[in-house]
Design an enzyme around this catalytic site. Structure first.
Site, PDB file in Angstrom:
ATOM      1  N   CYS A   1      -7.468  -4.822   3.016  1.00 49.41           N
ATOM      2  CA  CYS A   1      -8.707  -4.670   3.782  1.00 49.41           C
ATOM      3  C   CYS A   1      -9.897  -5.328   3.078  1.00 49.41           C
ATOM      4  O   CYS A   1     -10.950  -5.521   3.679  1.00 49.41           O
ATOM      5  CB  CYS A   1      -8.999  -3.197   4.027  1.00 49.41           C
TER       6      CYS A   1
ATOM      7  N   SER B   1       0.719  -4.819  -4.265  1.00 46.80           N
ATOM      8  CA  SER B   1      -0.214  -3.719  -4.483  1.00 46.80           C
ATOM      9  C   SER B   1      -1.671  -4.185  -4.504  1.00 46.80           C
ATOM     10  O   SER B   1      -2.399  -3.971  -5.467  1.00 46.80           O
ATOM     11  CB  SER B   1       0.119  -2.996  -5.801  1.00 46.80           C
TER      12      SER B   1
ATOM     13  N   ASN C   1      -1.857   4.947   2.435  1.00 46.97           N
ATOM     14  CA  ASN C   1      -1.833   5.678   1.170  1.00 46.97           C
ATOM     15  C   ASN C   1      -1.582   7.166   1.375  1.00 46.97           C
ATOM     16  O   ASN C   1      -0.824   7.785   0.624  1.00 46.97           O
ATOM     17  CB  ASN C   1      -3.140   5.449   0.413  1.00 46.97           C
TER      18      ASN C   1
ATOM     19  N   ALA D   1       0.824  -1.218   0.000  1.00 47.14           N
ATOM     20  CA  ALA D   1       0.000   0.000   0.000  1.00 47.14           C
ATOM     21  C   ALA D   1       0.855   1.265   0.000  1.00 47.14           C
ATOM     22  O   ALA D   1       0.929   1.978  -1.004  1.00 47.14           O
ATOM     23  CB  ALA D   1      -0.935  -0.010   1.200  1.00 47.14           C
ATOM     24  N   ALA D   2       1.523   1.552   1.120  1.00 42.50           N
ATOM     25  CA  ALA D   2       2.296   2.791   1.230  1.00 42.50           C
ATOM     26  C   ALA D   2       3.423   2.839   0.205  1.00 42.50           C
ATOM     27  O   ALA D   2       3.700   3.895  -0.379  1.00 42.50           O
ATOM     28  CB  ALA D   2       2.857   2.927   2.641  1.00 42.50           C
TER      29      ALA D   2
ATOM     30  N   ASP E   1       1.830   0.476   7.790  1.00 40.74           N
ATOM     31  CA  ASP E   1       1.554  -0.285   9.008  1.00 40.74           C
ATOM     32  C   ASP E   1       2.787  -0.538   9.867  1.00 40.74           C
ATOM     33  O   ASP E   1       2.662  -1.074  10.967  1.00 40.74           O
ATOM     34  CB  ASP E   1       0.934  -1.640   8.649  1.00 40.74           C
TER      35      ASP E   1
END
Length: 577
Positions: free
Chosen positions: A46, A42, A318, A14-15, A296
């Protein structure tokens, strides 16, 4: 002028991808490499429970863009100009030489990746449950998309009739719903703490959620610890043993929380919180100015308390990735912290919170109190309107709002109020700011007096001493043993058809029914020397009656905040439907 740089990003869920893509747009000439030990990157983690349930038909949808292109190595290389190395584990960081040592998992080959700036987006890993049987065939943690694919495969093949979910946090509840709702698997949920969603919502909201899960066929056992996962003769899982019972299971999902993957940072000598979060400043910069971190794996700052907190959410990852990229590209950007916003669905209900809970506020030393309301989620005359329970937590000394929680139908009415509250709380809003906030109004969407304004009005009355309320736990304790408070009297101001069953059960000496519209004519029926607990469905009429009785000099009364709308959703034994 910013010169061309080499950027290495460890972590591509994500990040990491967000930072890479934003940075490539800002600095197209920079050399950016994403490294991840998994083969699938990617993806929307969730969304895993919804893939397991079947709401998301194929796992590729969790990895696809909004225009239905799968985000794999080829996509990032060709569409974004970003290099990706999957199945590649980062082993160590040499901060002096500015290189990352990596291992190719397929071949075992090691190499060095030089960097000008390094980004750590290593995410989180499931907490390991220290009980016998966790390694059995049929026991899963929700660690990655591969696990979810295998879980759904077993269910679809008809290999699962009974499942046990260990852990009553968000993922555990979502997985329990997924198993029961669309697959019809007999599902039990076990939580060590006395309530679901511990440390996230206050107990009444957790109790309402528990009741709704049980109404939909999920067995919920709170205050119980799983002590052993049992195996059959073939060495496959067949059950879960707790301190109180044994539950049959063909499938066990362990969802007892996650912790940051920060070993790489710790071993490199970066500042890491004792509980594992990588410490960063508001520019997402670690204790090494050439190394950044997001997602996270980081320790966030609560905008309410100013303390370190942990918020492993894809939405925050994000946002952090974007802010981090801006700073690297020379655009000064601050990530100020997190409010702690959370929302989830469970069958036909949703539960949400932002800020901190009442229990957390007391623990932090605030002079905390709360307002509890249960208004309709849209105009009361509009078809399909339903009750939404809202709680506003505030500090009496400063009048600052510390948190808002809600429970209601699975629609957008609750999320709109929680999102509004999150913005206000992050700005340091007071009760009056909540009273004044302007919300869009039309009968299909809200009431003329919006529910977020209404809960603030109640908070004003409480904070200014115009209203005296009885805590829900004290009321329920009295209902279990009325002799504990012999001078209390329930003053039920609802319609006689609603009140009469209680009068018959408890007698007029404990439960007096005087309809709201008749109070000014019949108030003499209220006996002297009694503390009246004024009851209605939502609490609004109860407050009006309290004001009227105070005017008459009868000031020994308390209002049950939220009224019987709240109590009915808790389902105590005494409640009469």
């Amino acid at each position: 002028m910013i010169v061309e740089k080499k950027i290495v990003i460890v972590g591509a869920v994500a990040a990491g991808p967000k930072a890479a893509c934003r940075l490539k747009r800002l600095q197209p000439d920079w050399d950016i490499t994403l490294v991840d030990q998994d083969s699938l990157i990617s993806y929307g983690g969730c969304g895993i429970p919804y893939y397991v349930s079947g709401d998301v038909s194929d796992e590729s949808e969790l990895r696809a863009t909004s225009f239905h292109v799968v985000r794999d190595e080829k996509f990032f290389q060709e569409a974004k100009g970003i290099k990706v190395q999957t199945r590649t584990r980062a082993i160590s960081i040499d901060r002096q030489r500015k290189v990352v040592q990596v291992e190719r998992l397929e071949s075992g080959q090691e190499e060095e990746l030089p960097y000008d700036k390094l980004i750590l987006a290593t995410g989180a890993k499931p907490f390991a449950l220290p009980i016998p049987g966790v390694e059995l065939d049929g026991v899963f943690t929700i660690a990655n998309l591969h696990k979810a694919i295998e879980i759904r495969k077993r269910i679809a093949q008809g290999k699962v009739s009974n499942a046990v979910v260990i852990g009553g946090g968000a993922i555990g509840i979502e997985m329990a719903e997924a198993l029961k709702d669309l697959w019809g698997v007999e599902t039990s949920l076990v939580e060590l703490e006395p309530q679901l969603l511990p440390c996230i919502v206050d107990w009444p909201f957790a109790a309402m959620l528990k009741n709704h899960l049980q109404e939909n066929g999920v067995q919920v056992f709170t205050g119980e610890s799983a002590t052993e996962i049992l195996a059959n003769a073939e060495g496959k899982v067949c059950g879960v043993k707790t301190g109180m019972r044994t539950l049959e299971a063909d499938l066990v999902i362990v969802a007892v929380g996650v912790r940051p993957r920060s070993e790489l940072a710790r071993e490199a000598g970066l500042s890491v919180a004792p509980w594992g979060g990588i410490r960063v400043n508001q520019r997402l910069q670690t204790s090494d100015p050439d190394i950044y971190a997001a997602g996270d794996c980081v320790a966030s700052t609560s905008v309410v308390t100013g303390r370190e907190t942990y918020a492993p959410l894809g939405s925050l990852a994000n946002r952090e990735g974007r802010a981090l990229a801006d700073n690297l590209a020379g655009i000064p950007t601050r990530f100020k912290g997190v409010c702690g916003s959370f929302i989830m669905k469970a069958f036909e209900r949703c539960i949400a919170t932002t800020g901190i809970s009442y229990e957390a506020a007391l623990a932090e030393g605030y002079d905390a109190d709360y307002a509890l309301t249960s208004p309709p989620d849209r105009a009361h005359f509009f078809p399909n309107q339903s009750v939404v329970i809202l709680q506003l937590v505030f500090d009496r000394r400063t009048r600052r709002v510390l948190g808002v929680q809600g429970f209601g139908m699975m629609n957008d009415s609750l999320s709109a109020r929680i999102d509004t509250a999150a913005g206000l709380i992050a700005a340091g809003a007071t009760i009056e700011d909540f009273s004044d906030v302007e919300m869009a109004y039309a009968p299909p969407f809200s009431s003329a007096i919006d529910s977020i304004n209404a809960v603030a009005y109640v908070a004003e009355n409480l904070c200014d001493g115009r209203m005296r309320q009885l805590d829900l736990d004290r009321f329920l304790a009295w209902m279990e043993d009325m002799s504990s408070q012999p001078d209390w009297l329930a003053l039920d101001i609802r319609h006689p058809l609603e009140a009469e069953p209680y009068v018959e059960r408890y007698g007029r000496e404990k439960w007096l029914a005087v309809q709201y519209e008749q109070m000014r004519e019949r108030y003499q029926e209220i006996p002297e020397g009694k503390t009246c607990i004024i009851l209605c469905n939502a609490g609004t009429r109860s407050y009006e009656v309290q004001v009227f009785l105070d005017h008459l000099g009868k000031s020994d009364s308390m209002v049950l905040g939220g009224g019987l709308n709240v109590v009915s959703r808790l389902e105590p034994d005494w409640y009469i439907k």
